[in-house]
Write an enzyme that holds these catalytic residues in place. Structure first.
Site, short mmCIF file in Angstrom:
data_model
loop_
_atom_site.label_atom_id
_atom_site.label_comp_id
_atom_site.label_asym_id
_atom_site.label_seq_id
_atom_site.Cartn_x
_atom_site.Cartn_y
_atom_site.Cartn_z
N ARG A 177 9.65 7.06 5.53
CA ARG A 177 9.52 8.49 5.82
C ARG A 177 10.09 8.84 7.18
O ARG A 177 10.67 9.93 7.37
CB ARG A 177 8.06 8.90 5.70
CG ARG A 177 7.55 8.85 4.25
CD ARG A 177 6.04 8.93 4.17
NE ARG A 177 5.53 10.15 4.79
CZ ARG A 177 4.25 10.36 5.07
NH1 ARG A 177 3.34 9.41 4.82
NH2 ARG A 177 3.86 11.49 5.62
N ASP A 187 0.67 5.51 0.86
CA ASP A 187 -0.13 6.53 1.53
C ASP A 187 -0.54 7.63 0.57
O ASP A 187 -0.01 7.76 -0.54
CB ASP A 187 0.67 7.15 2.68
CG ASP A 187 0.94 6.17 3.80
OD1 ASP A 187 0.10 5.28 4.02
OD2 ASP A 187 1.99 6.31 4.47
N ARG A 222 0.84 -1.19 0.00
CA ARG A 222 0.00 0.00 0.00
C ARG A 222 0.87 1.25 0.00
O ARG A 222 1.96 1.25 0.58
CB ARG A 222 -0.89 0.01 1.23
CG ARG A 222 -1.82 -1.19 1.35
CD ARG A 222 -2.56 -1.15 2.68
NE ARG A 222 -3.40 -2.34 2.86
CZ ARG A 222 -4.08 -2.60 3.96
NH1 ARG A 222 -4.03 -1.75 4.98
NH2 ARG A 222 -4.82 -3.70 4.05
#
Length: 267
Positions: A208, A60, A58
């Protein structure tokens, strides 16, 4: 190898490139535009019936992709008639921000997520005293000069298998925080700094959070030893803020006999 899922259907793997700005991430959700929903709508337009697609991972909201690997079960007759026409037919029903950039037939038991042996990301930082008018949504703008050598020294501590709880965001659903980072490179091209990272898997927001902490090292707010101590602490609360999503790119997914980037330009 039997490449079919049955008499009427063929499982295929698609490599997706997309600009993450207009989307609320990969996963389909109510009242929000997602990459998954757009791709399923495009495939339904081609197939004439609803389809479900499964991705290697996935992304974001705001995160981009160059080769996100997806699988779907499609009409065997339509696929075999012309894989190239199938690719272009799918793209004709997608928004401009999403493109299928490659496709191939795969085995009936192939699974884009569970068969994946590793994933790669790139994070881009625009390191100049002024922001870029052209690259605004392609990089994280960092006006303060960064020490690349210090960042590289800190990055070495991530290599190998470790518990990365210090880089794990709240809400992460992974069973454990131990991951194997196989490579982590930091290179500079003009005003742009690229951070390339590959691992067997990643925790929620792991890349991140990694970038946010490496930038603090580059800015002189932490030393490489401080970074090592952060990893050893396994405490996310000791870490830096999460880097913004728009600098992150999903770049590759690895499988036993091919990588998602191998599909780019095929058909």
């Amino acid at each position: 190898m039997d490449m079919s899922t049955g008499m009427d259907h063929q499982r295929i793997a698609l490599a997706l490139e997309f600009d993450g700005r207009p989307f609320h991430g990969w996963q389909q959700q109510e009242n929000a535009t997602s990459v998954q929903a757009c791709l399923q709508d495009a495939l339904q337009a081609v197939e004439g019936e609803p389809l479900t697609v499964v991705a290697a991972g996935r992304t974001d909201a705001g995160v981009h992709a160059e080769a996100l690997l997806v699988h779907a079960d499609v009409s065997a007759a339509r696929w075999q008639r012309s894989p190239r026409a199938y690719l272009h037919g799918c793209n004709s029903h997608l928004p401009d921000e999403i493109r299928v950039v490659g496709v191939r037939a795969v085995a009936a038991d192939f699974h884009a997520r569970f068969a994946c042996r590793g994933r790669s990301y790139r994070y881009q930082i625009w390191n100049r005293n002024t922001a870029s008018a052209l690259q605004r949504w392609r990089h994280w703008w960092m006006p303060r000069s960064l020490n690349i050598e210090a960042m590289q020294e800190a990055a070495v501590h991530c290599l190998g298998r470790h518990d990365f709880s210090a880089l794990r965001a709240a809400g992460c659903q992974a069973a454990h925080a131990e991951k194997h980072i196989r490579s982590l490179e930091i290179v500079q091209h003009g005003h742009c700094i690229h951070i390339h990272v590959s691992a067997d898997a990643f925790l929620y927001h792991m890349v991140r959070n990694l970038v946010g902490n490496l930038v603090e090292v580059g800015a002189g707010k932490r030393s490489p030893d401080d970074f090592a101590a952060l990893l050893a602490s396994r405490d996310r609360q000791m870490g830096a803020a999460t880097a913004p999503a728009h600098g992150l790119y999903f770049t590759d997914a690895w499988y036993d006999d091919f990588n998602s980037r191998d599909l780019i330009g095929t058909c």
